[in-house]
Enzyme design. Structure first.
Site, PDB file in Angstrom:
ATOM      1  CB  THR B  46     -40.211  97.383  67.447  1.00 53.32           C
ATOM      2  OG1 THR B  46     -40.013  98.722  67.022  1.00 53.32           O
ATOM      3  CG2 THR B  46     -38.904  96.626  67.390  1.00 53.32           C
ATOM      4  CB  SER B  48     -45.035  92.619  64.569  1.00 53.31           C
ATOM      5  OG  SER B  48     -44.652  93.736  63.805  1.00 53.31           O
ATOM      6  CB  ALA B  49     -39.418  93.212  63.451  1.00 48.35           C
ATOM      7  CG  PHE B 117     -33.186  89.152  55.205  1.00 47.66           C
ATOM      8  CD1 PHE B 117     -33.453  88.060  56.015  1.00 47.66           C
ATOM      9  CD2 PHE B 117     -34.071  90.220  55.228  1.00 47.66           C
ATOM     10  CE1 PHE B 117     -34.571  88.039  56.830  1.00 47.66           C
ATOM     11  CE2 PHE B 117     -35.203  90.210  56.047  1.00 47.66           C
ATOM     12  CZ  PHE B 117     -35.460  89.118  56.848  1.00 47.66           C
ATOM     13  CB  ALA B 158     -47.773 113.107  71.195  1.00 52.87           C
ATOM     14  CD  GLN B 231     -39.888  97.169  51.900  1.00 53.50           C
ATOM     15  OE1 GLN B 231     -39.825  96.946  53.104  1.00 53.50           O
ATOM     16  NE2 GLN B 231     -38.821  97.217  51.125  1.00 53.50           N
ATOM     17  CG  HIS B 233     -42.797  91.707  53.052  1.00 51.93           C
ATOM     18  ND1 HIS B 233     -42.884  90.400  52.662  1.00 51.93           N
ATOM     19  CD2 HIS B 233     -41.715  91.801  53.863  1.00 51.93           C
ATOM     20  CE1 HIS B 233     -41.887  89.723  53.222  1.00 51.93           C
ATOM     21  NE2 HIS B 233     -41.159  90.551  53.955  1.00 51.93           N
ATOM     22  CG  LEU B 243     -43.966  89.802  57.275  1.00 55.93           C
ATOM     23  CD1 LEU B 243     -44.121  90.406  55.895  1.00 55.93           C
ATOM     24  CD2 LEU B 243     -42.819  90.450  58.013  1.00 55.93           C
ATOM     25  CD  GLU B 246     -36.696  89.883  52.302  1.00 51.24           C
ATOM     26  OE1 GLU B 246     -37.645  90.610  51.985  1.00 51.24           O
ATOM     27  OE2 GLU B 246     -35.525  90.264  52.340  1.00 51.24           O
ATOM     28  NE  ARG B 277     -38.618  92.856  52.680  1.00 47.95           N
ATOM     29  CZ  ARG B 277     -38.536  93.161  53.948  1.00 47.95           C
ATOM     30  NH1 ARG B 277     -38.907  94.364  54.360  1.00 47.95           N
ATOM     31  NH2 ARG B 277     -38.074  92.287  54.816  1.00 47.95           N
ATOM     32  CG  HIS B 345     -43.355  95.177  55.395  1.00 45.85           C
ATOM     33  ND1 HIS B 345     -43.805  94.523  56.503  1.00 45.85           N
ATOM     34  CD2 HIS B 345     -42.000  95.116  55.446  1.00 45.85           C
ATOM     35  CE1 HIS B 345     -42.765  94.075  57.214  1.00 45.85           C
ATOM     36  NE2 HIS B 345     -41.652  94.437  56.607  1.00 45.85           N
ATOM     37  CE1 TYR B 346     -39.227 100.720  57.883  1.00 40.37           C
ATOM     38  CE2 TYR B 346     -38.700 101.622  55.720  1.00 40.37           C
ATOM     39  CZ  TYR B 346     -38.464 101.563  57.083  1.00 40.37           C
ATOM     40  OH  TYR B 346     -37.484 102.326  57.639  1.00 40.37           O
ATOM     41  NE  ARG B 380     -37.647  98.280  55.745  1.00 44.86           N
ATOM     42  CZ  ARG B 380     -37.818  97.126  56.420  1.00 44.86           C
ATOM     43  NH1 ARG B 380     -36.837  96.637  57.156  1.00 44.86           N
ATOM     44  NH2 ARG B 380     -38.958  96.472  56.350  1.00 44.86           N
ATOM     45  CB  SER B 383     -32.566  92.474  57.997  1.00 41.37           C
ATOM     46  OG  SER B 383     -31.547  92.551  57.028  1.00 41.37           O
ATOM     47  CG  LEU B 386     -35.647  95.183  63.272  1.00 42.49           C
ATOM     48  CD1 LEU B 386     -35.571  93.677  63.478  1.00 42.49           C
ATOM     49  CD2 LEU B 386     -36.552  95.815  64.318  1.00 42.49           C
TER      50      LEU B 386
HETATM   51  C1  LIG Z   1     -44.549  92.568  60.564  1.00 44.99           C
HETATM   52  C2  LIG Z   1     -43.270  93.356  60.448  1.00 44.99           C
HETATM   53  C3  LIG Z   1     -42.062  92.698  60.352  1.00 44.99           C
HETATM   54  C4  LIG Z   1     -40.866  93.399  60.243  1.00 44.99           C
HETATM   55  N1  LIG Z   1     -39.705  92.711  60.167  1.00 44.99           N
HETATM   56  C5  LIG Z   1     -38.537  93.394  60.104  1.00 44.99           C
HETATM   57  C6  LIG Z   1     -37.296  92.699  60.070  1.00 44.99           C
HETATM   58  O1  LIG Z   1     -37.249  91.481  60.104  1.00 44.99           O
HETATM   59  N2  LIG Z   1     -36.151  93.407  60.010  1.00 44.99           N
HETATM   60  C7  LIG Z   1     -36.181  94.784  59.998  1.00 44.99           C
HETATM   61  O2  LIG Z   1     -35.120  95.365  59.975  1.00 44.99           O
HETATM   62  N3  LIG Z   1     -37.339  95.454  60.023  1.00 44.99           N
HETATM   63  C8  LIG Z   1     -38.523  94.795  60.072  1.00 44.99           C
HETATM   64  N4  LIG Z   1     -39.698  95.497  60.101  1.00 44.99           N
HETATM   65  C9  LIG Z   1     -39.680  96.944  60.157  1.00 44.99           C
HETATM   66  C10 LIG Z   1     -39.346  97.401  61.553  1.00 44.99           C
HETATM   67  O3  LIG Z   1     -39.861  96.499  62.496  1.00 44.99           O
HETATM   68  C11 LIG Z   1     -39.937  98.752  61.870  1.00 44.99           C
HETATM   69  O4  LIG Z   1     -39.620  99.643  60.871  1.00 44.99           O
HETATM   70  C12 LIG Z   1     -39.383  99.280  63.176  1.00 44.99           C
HETATM   71  O5  LIG Z   1     -39.599  98.345  64.188  1.00 44.99           O
HETATM   72  C13 LIG Z   1     -39.992 100.581  63.551  1.00 44.99           C
HETATM   73  O6  LIG Z   1     -39.595 100.912  64.869  1.00 44.99           O
HETATM   74  P1  LIG Z   1     -39.895 102.317  65.487  1.00 44.99           P
HETATM   75  O7  LIG Z   1     -39.230 102.349  66.794  1.00 44.99           O
HETATM   76  O8  LIG Z   1     -39.576 103.355  64.500  1.00 44.99           O
HETATM   77  O9  LIG Z   1     -41.484 102.354  65.645  1.00 44.99           O
HETATM   78  P2  LIG Z   1     -42.498 101.466  66.484  1.00 44.99           P
HETATM   79  O10 LIG Z   1     -41.908 100.255  67.052  1.00 44.99           O
HETATM   80  O11 LIG Z   1     -43.689 101.307  65.604  1.00 44.99           O
HETATM   81  O12 LIG Z   1     -42.870 102.393  67.695  1.00 44.99           O
HETATM   82  C14 LIG Z   1     -43.606 103.557  67.562  1.00 44.99           C
HETATM   83  C15 LIG Z   1     -43.838 104.116  68.932  1.00 44.99           C
HETATM   84  O13 LIG Z   1     -44.386 105.415  68.834  1.00 44.99           O
HETATM   85  C16 LIG Z   1     -45.468 105.543  69.704  1.00 44.99           C
HETATM   86  N5  LIG Z   1     -46.380 106.534  69.162  1.00 44.99           N
HETATM   87  C17 LIG Z   1     -46.848 106.619  67.896  1.00 44.99           C
HETATM   88  N6  LIG Z   1     -47.682 107.646  67.782  1.00 44.99           N
HETATM   89  C18 LIG Z   1     -47.760 108.243  68.993  1.00 44.99           C
HETATM   90  C19 LIG Z   1     -48.455 109.359  69.515  1.00 44.99           C
HETATM   91  N7  LIG Z   1     -49.281 110.084  68.754  1.00 44.99           N
HETATM   92  N8  LIG Z   1     -48.286 109.670  70.810  1.00 44.99           N
HETATM   93  C20 LIG Z   1     -47.467 108.930  71.604  1.00 44.99           C
HETATM   94  N9  LIG Z   1     -46.779 107.890  71.160  1.00 44.99           N
HETATM   95  C21 LIG Z   1     -46.928 107.538  69.868  1.00 44.99           C
HETATM   96  C22 LIG Z   1     -46.042 104.182  69.810  1.00 44.99           C
HETATM   97  O14 LIG Z   1     -46.728 104.024  71.017  1.00 44.99           O
HETATM   98  C23 LIG Z   1     -44.810 103.318  69.765  1.00 44.99           C
HETATM   99  O15 LIG Z   1     -44.285 103.173  71.055  1.00 44.99           O
HETATM  100  C24 LIG Z   1     -40.899  94.793  60.205  1.00 44.99           C
HETATM  101  C25 LIG Z   1     -42.114  95.469  60.284  1.00 44.99           C
HETATM  102  C26 LIG Z   1     -43.291  94.762  60.398  1.00 44.99           C
HETATM  103  C27 LIG Z   1     -44.577  95.518  60.451  1.00 44.99           C
END
Ligand SMILES: Cc1cc2nc3c(=O)[nH]c(=O)nc-3n(C[C@H](O)[C@H](O)[C@H](O)COP(=O)(O)OP(=O)(O)OC[C@H]3O[C@@H](n4cnc5c(N)ncnc54)[C@H](O)[C@@H]3O)c2cc1C
Ligand code: SF4
Ligand code: FES
Lengths: 246, 570, 133
Positions: B46, B48-49, B117, B158, B231, B233, B243, B246, B277, B345-346, B380, B383, B386
């Site tokens: 997250t 890096s978003a 966006f 896990a 997805q 990007h 990235l 956008e 996208r 990307h997603y 998707r 934005s 998040l």
């Molecule tokens: C570069 C980039 C830019 C983006 N920009 C945007 C944006 O501007 N707006 C927007 O809405 N979205 C954006 N996105 C998408 C969005 O950021 C992500 O979809 C979102 O942050 C995912 O959050 P999450 O909590 O689901 O997962 P993550 O933040 O990826 O967290 C996953 C968690 O699970 C844990 N985990 C995974 N596997 C295991 C395991 N086997 N055992 C224990 N723990 C584990 C990891 O340690 C981590 O803590 C972007 C994505 C990227 C890559």
């Protein structure tokens, strides 16, 4: 270009086998000018020696996990370009001032406790209800703390701080910068609650202003500045008649 | 045997996971929550978003338009009731983040600001400069520190869901520091493990995005929904895949080909750079194929040009982009155009879950990128993710809190046996294995390159069939891997092997799901079936694991409420 | 790893050698800066002693007549200058001054500090020389 090579020396340490760390040398192709030190480690792990251990994730300088010492200086290895070292060799060791867990991995639990101790969350006497909408805050008010909110917890500043190296009790640069980030936030009313940790002998007063933390910080946080400003503020609170009010 | 036991266990310390954990203790402060994450939470991807989080906050905006934009963006594969609930919750969550200290960028009057966006018809993307994910993640993580009920297991990996009597009661996790296998039990488990971008070679996702949670659920018998919807990007930096948000186009940046032409006028004439996208990525790929891209050392690319915005706008709204350009490309975006090309990307698809994160397995919930609650459909909108992590993370947390108030605690006997089995499995397959000679790195690279080619922006039957065979071969080779690292302490090679195991699993699901969807919808574009086919495929794909090589696919109707499917033109 | 997942894993803590401050230019100059305080302190002590001697009465004692003190002062001057220089440079980091609601650039603050220092030195010098006549 095609057969340019570079020598990487990396710390190896397995607590199950080794008494103390040693350096291991790898000679690898330097095939692309865009390669960073982290790419070199990844090449080693994928193609030469799968047992080399280190942390990384985002490879874009924002997750804060890939901090290591590169030729003596704490760096994010995903943003340290090989071309800046070549044809010299590159020596990668774990961040200084931390216990080594394994190879290039250090133990940063100490920081995790310190982070919690400075109460890095918004403290309010009276929470406003969600229905009332957002707190109003201007860009200038954000500007007050913006710099200190850029910390990615990469620990380079702790690795650069001799005070922390000599005394691990020192609260340290990033934790104090983050405390200041909240203290300066117009939405926060917790300065007084954070004071005992900050003004503690192991807090700001332990800092003798070497200033290297701010030199190595990859995000321009300038923790040294945060600490010195906090010293001044804390003194003022003490000296001025109404200094201790909120 | 006694095990650490909690009321709720959250797997994942990203935005969705932490939001869920806080929601549990807010719903009931007496509950004990465990948060298991394979990296320290603030390292989650997250962080890096960049661009922002969508929410209807401006009076000129409306829930209906946000819902419509999302549904049209999804190419009508979103479940409309879910979207309608989401758009109402998103603003509340964004305000909640503000109260927790997120430094949202502001309007002159001090209110939260919004930016345009892609695919959104009006300004509704709230942002914290161009480090939105970073600020949101650090804000929720630091806020979570004030809840003593949340017990973190940082750097614990896990490996398996514990299932007892058809109920999910915890996980087996390896403490990376000690190498110890632990059974961590709970009355309910919330999966929030993020995306799977590392299945591809060219991706914006970090090293930890390996689809673990999806594979864990899949192996526990839960279906994976719409996994063909990946997805791409439009604007990633060549070589690194970093990235370029956008928001760069949102703030007015141009995309130009090698003739200096804003080529999007041929594809999305009304939206231009603010098109969605999937369509822009296809437009760029088509331009490349027709010879209008730049040729560089790291493949073809286009220019993303912000020079006309001026230094002041760039420094106030896109400072991180300038930093990335300087650090990773050696250009100053104030004076030079940015080289970009489409990049994975997603993952729209994910663990089959409903509007409250409930999965078909009792006691198991899913939220964030690893889940498919029916919000994103075929594509998707930038934005929305998040906001999705916040809205559905909180929903899953509340639902789980409610569920555990009546659920009984797991028994320790079967758990002990399961822990023993899982430990034995991992030791036999990896740690004590003798005689293998395949390198993890080599198999991983071949899988990633094969996925880029076979399941990329455009797909064909031949390409996908070939890909299934390649993946099959790689799976066979995986059985013969060699683990060089014999230490139990921070054995990252073991983690990499298990992640590769998970990735091979989800790559298979992506491929078979894509092969079966004989139409083009959203991000899934079949050269051999270029049209959308509502009669046959206005349906979710749900894939189940079998003992066979290929999954069993089921189809489920999309829920339509107020928005009848129409042609999707911009 | 969380507090409750406490394990007995051994870590290695590299010793911090006494020569740490020679590893980096920055550390070295920090040591120099800290060290300059020492001659300064000694000089002040000596000055106190000289003042006390002068206070013994109008026996015509005039500190600059003490050659040793003059030589020692000359040695201390560069240390004092360097110390003041580093101190004033810090002001830009520490002080937050607002003018018309806009934070002043630290460069401006530092320049003002040095300016004030110069003016103060000139004034003090003039006064002393005036009295000396
Ligand atoms: C570069 C980039 C830019 C983006 N920009 C945007 C944006 O501007 N707006 C927007 O809405 N979205 C954006 N996105 C998408 C969005 O950021 C992500 O979809 C979102 O942050 C995912 O959050 P999450 O909590 O689901 O997962 P993550 O933040 O990826 O967290 C996953 C968690 O699970 C844990 N985990 C995974 N596997 C295991 C395991 N086997 N055992 C224990 N723990 C584990 C990891 O340690 C981590 O803590 C972007 C994505 C990227 C890559
Ligand atoms: S202050 Fe800078 S160097 Fe220190 S942890 Fe934060 S980002 Fe890293
Ligand atoms: S890998 Fe994330 S900061 Fe370097």
């Amino acid at each position: 270009m095609a057969d340019k090579r570079i020598t990487i020396r990396a710390t190896r340490f397995d607590p199950e086998k080794d008494k103390s760390p040693r350096l291991q040398s790898y000679d690898i192709p330097f095939s692309d000018d865009s390669m960073v030190v982290l790419d070199a480690l990844n090449y080693i792990k994928s193609h030469v020696d799968g047992s080399l251990s280190y942390r990384w994730s985002c490879r874009m300088g924002i997750c804060g996990s890939c901090g290591m010492t590169v030729n003596g200086t704490p760096k994010l290895t995903c943003s340290a370009f090989l071309r800046d070292y070549w044809p010299r060799s590159v020596t990668v060791t774990p961040l200084n001032n931390f216990p080594i867990v394994r190879d290039l991995v250090v133990d940063m639990e100490d920081f995790m406790h310190k982070l919690k101790s400075i109460k890095p969350w918004i403290i309010r006497k009276q929470e406003i209800p969600l229905g009332a909408g957002e707190h109003r805050q201007t860009m200038d008010q954000i500007g007050e703390f913006r710099q200190f909110s850029q910390c990615i917890n990469c620990m380079l500043c702790y690795a650069a701080c001799p005070v922390y190296g000599l005394d691990n009790e020192f609260l340290g640069p990033a934790a104090i910068a983050l405390a200041r980030r909240y203290n300066l936030d117009s939405r926060d009313q917790g300065t007084k609650e954070r004071l005992p940790m900050i003004a503690h002998p192991d807090g700001i007063w332990e800092c003798s202003f070497v200033g290297e933390c701010s030199v190595v910080c990859p995000k321009g946080v300038d923790p040294a500045k945060a600490i010195q400003q906090t010293k001044l503020d804390t003194t003022m609170r003490f000296v001025l008649p109404y200094g201790n009010r909120e | 045997m006694d095990f650490e036991s909690y009321d709720v266990l959250v797997v994942g310390g990203g935005l969705a996971g932490i939001r869920a954990a806080i929601a549990v203790v807010e719903a009931n402060p007496r509950l004990k929550v465990a948060m298991v994450s394979k990296v320290y939470p603030m390292r989650s991807h997250t962080v890096s978003a960049e661009g922002g989080a969508a929410a209807v906050l401006r009076p000129e905006d409306s829930y209906e338009t946000h819902a419509f934009d999302t549904i049209k963006g999804s190419d009508y594969l979103a479940d409309q009731d879910v979207v309608e609930a989401f758009v109402r919750e998103a603003p509340i969550e964004v305000i909640q983040m503000e109260h927790w200290g997120c430094p949202w960028s502001r309007e002159p009057d001090g209110k939260i600001s919004a930016r345009p966006f892609g695919g959104m018809t009006t300004w509704r993307t709230c942002f914290a400069a161009d480090k939105t994910g970073f600020h949101m993640l650090h804000t929720v993580f630091q806020t979570s520190l004030k809840f003593d009920q949340i017990h973190r297991h940082d750097e614990a990996f896990a490996t398996k869901l514990l299932v007892e009597d058809g109920r999910c009661v915890g996980v087996v996790a390896i403490d990376m520091r000690s190498g110890k296998f632990d059974a961590i039990t709970a009355k309910a488990v919330i999966l929030a493990t993020g995306g799977l971008g590392r299945v591809y070679a060219f991706t914006t996702n970090g090293n930890i995005c390996t689809g673990d949670g999806m594979a864990l659920a899949y192996r526990a018998g839960v279906g994976l929904k719409d996994m063909e919807m990946v997805q791409f990007h439009p604007t990633g930096l060549p070589f690194t895949g970093i990235l370029i948000t956008e928001a760069v186009r949102g703030e007015g940046g141009y995309l130009t080909n090698k003739d200096g032409e804003r080529f999007l006028k041929r594809y999305v004439p009304n939206k231009m750079e603010l098109g969605p996208r999937d369509i822009i990525s296809r437009a760029m790929t088509t331009e490349f194929e027709e010879g209008r891209g730049f040729e560089g050392a790291h493949g073809k690319y286009m220019h993303l040009d912000v020079r006309h915005l001026g230094e002041a706008v760039i420094d106030s709204k896109l400072p991180f982009m300038r930093e990335l350009g300087r650090e990773f490309v050696g250009i100053d975006i104030v004076h030079d155009p940015i080289p970009v090309r489409p990049v994975q990307h997603y993952m729209m698809g994910g663990v089959d879950a409903d509007i409250s994160g409930v999965t078909p397995l009792a006691g198991l919930y899913a939220a964030g990128e690893c889940a498919n609650v029916g919000l994103n459909g075929g594509n998707r909108l930038g934005s929305n993710s998040l906001s999705e992590c916040l809205v559905f993370g909180a929903a899953a947390g509340r639902q789980a809190a409610d569920y555990v108030s009546s659920a009984r605690a797991p028994g320790s006997n079967p758990v002990g046996a399961m822990l023993k089995d899982e430990t034995a499995r991992i030791e036999a397959a990896y740690l004590d294995k003798k005689g293998g000679d395949e390198r993890i790195g080599a198999i991983r690279e071949e899988m990633q390159l094969a996925m880029d080619v076979g399941a990329g922006v455009f797909r064909t039957r031949e390409g996908l069939e070939k890909l299934t065979k390649q993946l099959g071969t790689l799976r066979d080779r995986f059985e013969k891997i060699k683990i060089e690292d014999s230490s139990r302490t921070f054995n990252t090679e073991l983690m990499a092997a298990m992640e590769l195991d998970f990735m091979l699993e989800v790559a298979d699901v992506i491929t078979y799901s894509a092969l079966a969807r004989e139409e083009s919808r959203g991000a899934h574009s079949r050269r051999d079936y270029p049209e959308r086919d509502d009669a046959k495929y206005l349906k979710h794909t749900v894939a189940f694991r079998t003992d066979d090589i290929s999954p069993r696919l089921e189809y489920r109707d999309v829920r339509i409420t107020n928005f009848k499917p129409q042609a999707r033109t911009y | 790893m969380s507090a409750e997942a406490e394990t007995a894993t051994r870590t290695y803590r590299p010793p911090m050698g006494a020569g740490w401050w020679t590893r980096k230019g920055h550390y070295f100059w920090y040591m120099v800066r800290e060290f300059t305080a020492l001659p300064l302190a000694l000089w002040l002590l000596w000055l106190l002693y000289e003042i006390q001697r002068a206070g013994r009465g109008p026996s015509g004692y005039y500190p600059p007549n003490s050659t040793a003190f003059v030589i020692f002062s000359a040695i201390c001057l560069p240390f004092a200058l360097y110390h003041s220089f580093t101190f004033l440079k810090l002001a830009g980091v520490i002080l937050r001054v607002k003018l018309l609601d806009k934070p002043l650039a630290s460069g401006v603050i530092v320049a003002t500090m040095f300016g004030t220092w110069l003016v103060a030195s000139v004034v003090v010098g003039a006064v002393l020389i005036g009295f000396g006549r």
